[in-house]
Design an enzyme around this catalytic site. Structure first.
Site, PDB file in Angstrom:
ATOM      1  N   THR A  20      69.174  72.484  59.534  1.00 57.71           N
ATOM      2  CA  THR A  20      68.328  73.599  59.956  1.00 57.71           C
ATOM      3  C   THR A  20      68.904  74.726  59.467  1.00 57.71           C
ATOM      4  OG1 THR A  20      69.875  73.874  61.596  1.00 57.71           O
ATOM      5  CG2 THR A  20      67.978  72.603  62.263  1.00 57.71           C
ATOM      6  N   ASP A  48      71.881  69.563  62.594  1.00 54.50           N
ATOM      7  CA  ASP A  48      72.860  70.246  61.571  1.00 54.50           C
ATOM      8  C   ASP A  48      72.839  71.559  61.880  1.00 54.50           C
ATOM      9  OD1 ASP A  48      74.978  71.184  59.917  1.00 54.50           O
ATOM     10  OD2 ASP A  48      73.833  70.276  58.211  1.00 54.50           O
ATOM     11  N   TYR A  53      74.152  80.133  59.271  1.00 53.13           N
ATOM     12  CA  TYR A  53      72.861  79.791  59.029  1.00 53.13           C
ATOM     13  C   TYR A  53      72.005  80.925  59.577  1.00 53.13           C
ATOM     14  CZ  TYR A  53      74.108  74.817  58.041  1.00 53.13           C
ATOM     15  OH  TYR A  53      74.780  73.711  57.538  1.00 53.13           O
TER      16      TYR A  53
END
Length: 93
Positions: A20, A48, A53
């Site tokens: 992701t 993940d 992120y």
């Protein structure tokens, strides 16, 4: 989908995971929703994600979608790096 047991816990995770990393940066929440629907249809229950992120936005999107979809048997895989005395340490060689 093939599944793997996690030790003696009784938990089963999918052999494939959905990364992701682009959720929240290159992929908006609506598209992330569609992608996760496809993953669920294929039997994926391992995602993940990391707070690095998209500045944490990826985790927010995944968490919101799991809550909306009332998925209780999904797992998030997290790993990361930490800085020790000026050098990067990774959890896996």
């Amino acid at each position: 989908m093939q599944y793997r047991k996690v030790g003696r816990s009784g938990l089963k995770i999918s052999a494939a995971a959905l990364g992701t990393g682009f959720f929240g940066s290159h992929t908006g929440e609506a598209d992330a929703n569609k992608i996760m629907d496809i993953a669920f249809e294929k039997g994926i229950n391992l995602f993940d994600t990391a707070n690095s992120y998209a500045g944490g936005r990826s985790e927010e999107i995944v968490g919101n979608l799991l809550k909306i979809k009332e998925r209780r048997s999904c797992w998030q895989l997290k790993s990361g790096k930490s800085r020790v005395k000026g050098r990067m340490i990774t959890p896996f060689p």
